[in-house]
Scaffold this motif. Structure first.
Motif, mmCIF file in Angstrom:
data_model
loop_
_atom_site.group_PDB
_atom_site.id
_atom_site.type_symbol
_atom_site.label_atom_id
_atom_site.label_comp_id
_atom_site.label_asym_id
_atom_site.label_seq_id
_atom_site.Cartn_x
_atom_site.Cartn_y
_atom_site.Cartn_z
ATOM 1 N N THR A 240 0.869 -0.942 -0.195
ATOM 2 C CA THR A 240 0.093 -0.076 0.082
ATOM 3 C C THR A 240 0.887 1.278 -0.015
ATOM 4 O O THR A 240 1.996 1.347 0.428
ATOM 5 N N MET A 241 0.248 2.442 -0.352
ATOM 6 C CA MET A 241 0.799 3.493 -0.170
ATOM 7 C C MET A 241 2.327 3.648 -1.184
ATOM 8 O O MET A 241 3.227 4.090 -0.812
ATOM 9 N N TYR A 242 2.079 3.130 -2.226
ATOM 10 C CA TYR A 242 3.200 3.102 -3.096
ATOM 11 C C TYR A 242 3.324 4.230 -3.997
ATOM 12 O O TYR A 242 2.366 4.885 -4.344
ATOM 13 N N ASP A 243 4.467 4.841 -3.745
ATOM 14 C CA ASP A 243 4.842 6.138 -4.670
ATOM 15 C C ASP A 243 5.825 5.770 -5.719
ATOM 16 O O ASP A 243 7.085 5.478 -5.490
ATOM 17 N N ALA A 244 5.549 6.068 -7.145
ATOM 18 C CA ALA A 244 6.194 5.525 -8.237
ATOM 19 C C ALA A 244 7.480 6.530 -8.117
ATOM 20 O O ALA A 244 8.089 6.237 -8.991
ATOM 21 N N ARG A 245 7.204 7.802 -7.595
ATOM 22 C CA ARG A 245 8.212 8.731 -7.847
ATOM 23 C C ARG A 245 9.403 8.542 -7.072
ATOM 24 O O ARG A 245 10.405 9.001 -7.094
ATOM 25 N N THR A 246 9.366 7.653 -6.079
ATOM 26 C CA THR A 246 10.577 7.377 -5.107
ATOM 27 C C THR A 246 11.160 6.204 -5.496
ATOM 28 O O THR A 246 10.515 4.928 -5.403
ATOM 29 N N ASN A 247 12.417 5.993 -5.349
ATOM 30 C CA ASN A 247 13.208 4.879 -5.178
ATOM 31 C C ASN A 247 12.952 3.908 -4.152
ATOM 32 O O ASN A 247 12.801 2.584 -4.193
ATOM 33 N N LEU A 248 12.484 4.542 -3.061
ATOM 34 C CA LEU A 248 12.239 3.575 -1.917
ATOM 35 C C LEU A 248 11.194 2.633 -1.992
ATOM 36 O O LEU A 248 11.428 1.303 -1.623
ATOM 37 N N SER A 249 10.177 3.315 -2.581
ATOM 38 C CA SER A 249 8.631 2.176 -2.721
ATOM 39 C C SER A 249 9.190 1.024 -3.635
ATOM 40 O O SER A 249 8.962 -0.132 -3.256
ATOM 41 N N LEU A 250 10.021 1.278 -4.658
ATOM 42 C CA LEU A 250 10.285 0.220 -5.489
ATOM 43 C C LEU A 250 11.486 -0.861 -4.869
ATOM 44 O O LEU A 250 11.282 -2.000 -4.942
ATOM 45 N N GLN A 251 12.273 -0.063 -3.928
ATOM 46 C CA GLN A 251 13.325 -1.208 -3.117
ATOM 47 C C GLN A 251 12.488 -1.828 -2.128
ATOM 48 O O GLN A 251 12.995 -2.988 -1.964
ATOM 49 N N VAL A 252 11.564 -1.221 -1.395
ATOM 50 C CA VAL A 252 10.726 -1.964 -0.487
ATOM 51 C C VAL A 252 10.268 -3.302 -1.213
ATOM 52 O O VAL A 252 10.159 -4.401 -0.583
ATOM 53 N N VAL A 253 9.466 -2.899 -2.256
ATOM 54 C CA VAL A 253 8.802 -4.105 -2.973
ATOM 55 C C VAL A 253 9.761 -5.021 -3.222
ATOM 56 O O VAL A 253 9.235 -6.292 -2.964
ATOM 57 N N GLU A 254 10.758 -4.910 -3.817
ATOM 58 C CA GLU A 254 11.768 -5.981 -4.087
ATOM 59 C C GLU A 254 12.295 -6.568 -3.273
ATOM 60 O O GLU A 254 12.474 -7.816 -3.182
ATOM 61 N N ASN A 255 12.624 -5.803 -1.745
ATOM 62 C CA ASN A 255 13.182 -6.416 -0.759
ATOM 63 C C ASN A 255 12.161 -7.326 -0.158
ATOM 64 O O ASN A 255 12.827 -8.541 0.179
ATOM 65 N N VAL A 256 11.044 -6.988 0.008
ATOM 66 C CA VAL A 256 9.826 -7.998 0.561
ATOM 67 C C VAL A 256 9.742 -9.044 -0.594
ATOM 68 O O VAL A 256 9.821 -10.381 0.105
ATOM 69 N N LYS A 257 9.795 -8.970 -1.725
ATOM 70 C CA LYS A 257 9.545 -10.105 -2.598
ATOM 71 C C LYS A 257 10.869 -11.108 -2.441
ATOM 72 O O LYS A 257 10.660 -12.295 -2.531
ATOM 73 N N ALA A 258 12.166 -10.495 -2.311
ATOM 74 C CA ALA A 258 13.200 -11.234 -2.085
ATOM 75 C C ALA A 258 13.379 -12.218 -0.845
ATOM 76 O O ALA A 258 13.838 -13.302 -1.002
ATOM 77 N N ASN A 259 12.823 -11.666 0.170
ATOM 78 C CA ASN A 259 12.929 -12.018 1.598
ATOM 79 C C ASN A 259 11.710 -13.062 1.987
ATOM 80 O O ASN A 259 11.846 -13.617 2.967
#
Length: 260
Positions: free
Chosen positions: A184-203
């Motif tokens: 939730t609360m995904y902000d496409a303008r920030t790298n952080l949102s993308l990193q969190v999604v990738e991090n959770v998917k990986a872990n």
């Protein structure tokens, strides 16, 4: 027999109530019979579905204390096909009043078992803490849906929640599974949102919904009007995301290879 989904995360402000309100509304809009149970003493799901939490006589509090039957607690919402069992601040005292009650972890389950065949989906909005109310939701539910905000500490809180779910599964409800994680609360303008999604998917060795809920001003405004997003602004990005999530929930299991 209805699918019973607890929407839970012990962290506040992750979009848990927003997800419960809008997923419920879209499931109903898609023709499902839905019961939404608000077991958060803040009662935000109740008011977000158009009900005045302070004027309702029979709430979750009365139900848990055995002062009314579950059928007496059900309120019509502003959506056809969607009923609500309301909550308000009275519920914050329930945990103290349950001290010494035998099998207090199963009070909600015993009540819901009477009506679960009448609905396609029963959604339970949990409080943002791992207390007796949340345990009651998890002993009642078939699955737990976990909204997580796209922020730095997302994974830390999630691992604690998964330990709790596994504890309930081992001790109280052997059928309990994790429905899936919703970002939730995904902000496409920030790298952080993308990193969190990738991090959770990986872990995370859990199912993750494809639909990601964006940070959206219309989603934030809708509850103050007592409306789910499909009635407040059906053309907004938030509305489209929750419609897709509802479709994903309905079709879950049909495309196992694409799941995750």
């Amino acid at each position: 027999m209805g699918r019973i989904i607890a929407v839970a995360n012990q962290k506040g402000g992750v979009g848990k109530t927003t997800t419960t309100i809008n997923l419920s509304a879209y499931l109903a809009e898609l023709g499902q019979k839905v019961l939404t149970i608000d077991i958060d003493p803040q009662g935000n799901t109740t008011s977000g579905l158009g009900l005045d939490k302070n004027t309702i006589e029979n709430t979750v509090y009365e139900l848990i204390l055995g002062q009314c039957d579950i059928n007496d607690c059900m309120q019509n919402s502003i959506m056809d096909g969607l009923k609500v069992i309301a909550s308000n601040v009275d519920l914050s005292a329930a945990e103290i009043e349950l001290i010494g009650i035998s099998e207090k972890e199963y009070i909600m389950k015993k009540a819901v078992d009477k009506v679960k065949d009448d609905f396609d989906y029963i959604l339970i909005d949990c409080p943002p803490s791992l207390n007796m109310l949340t345990v009651n939701a998890m002993t009642t539910a078939d699955t737990v849906l976990v909204p997580i905000q796209c922020e730095y500490y997302a994974l830390e809180g999630l691992s604690q929640l998964i330990r709790t779910i596994n504890l309930v599964k081992n001790r109280l409800n052997s059928d309990l599974e994790i429905e899936g994680v919703v970002f939730t609360m995904y902000d496409a303008r920030t790298n952080l949102s993308l990193q969190v999604v990738e991090n959770v998917k990986a872990n995370l060795k859990q199912a993750i919904y494809k639909t990601i809920i964006p940070r959206n001003i219309r989603l934030a405004e809708a509850p103050s009007h007592g409306l789910p997003i499909n009635l407040y602004d059906a053309k907004s990005a938030g509305a489209e995301s929750y419609r897709l999530l509802a479709e994903e929930v309905i079709h879950r299991g049909e495309e196992d290879d694409e799941w995750r």
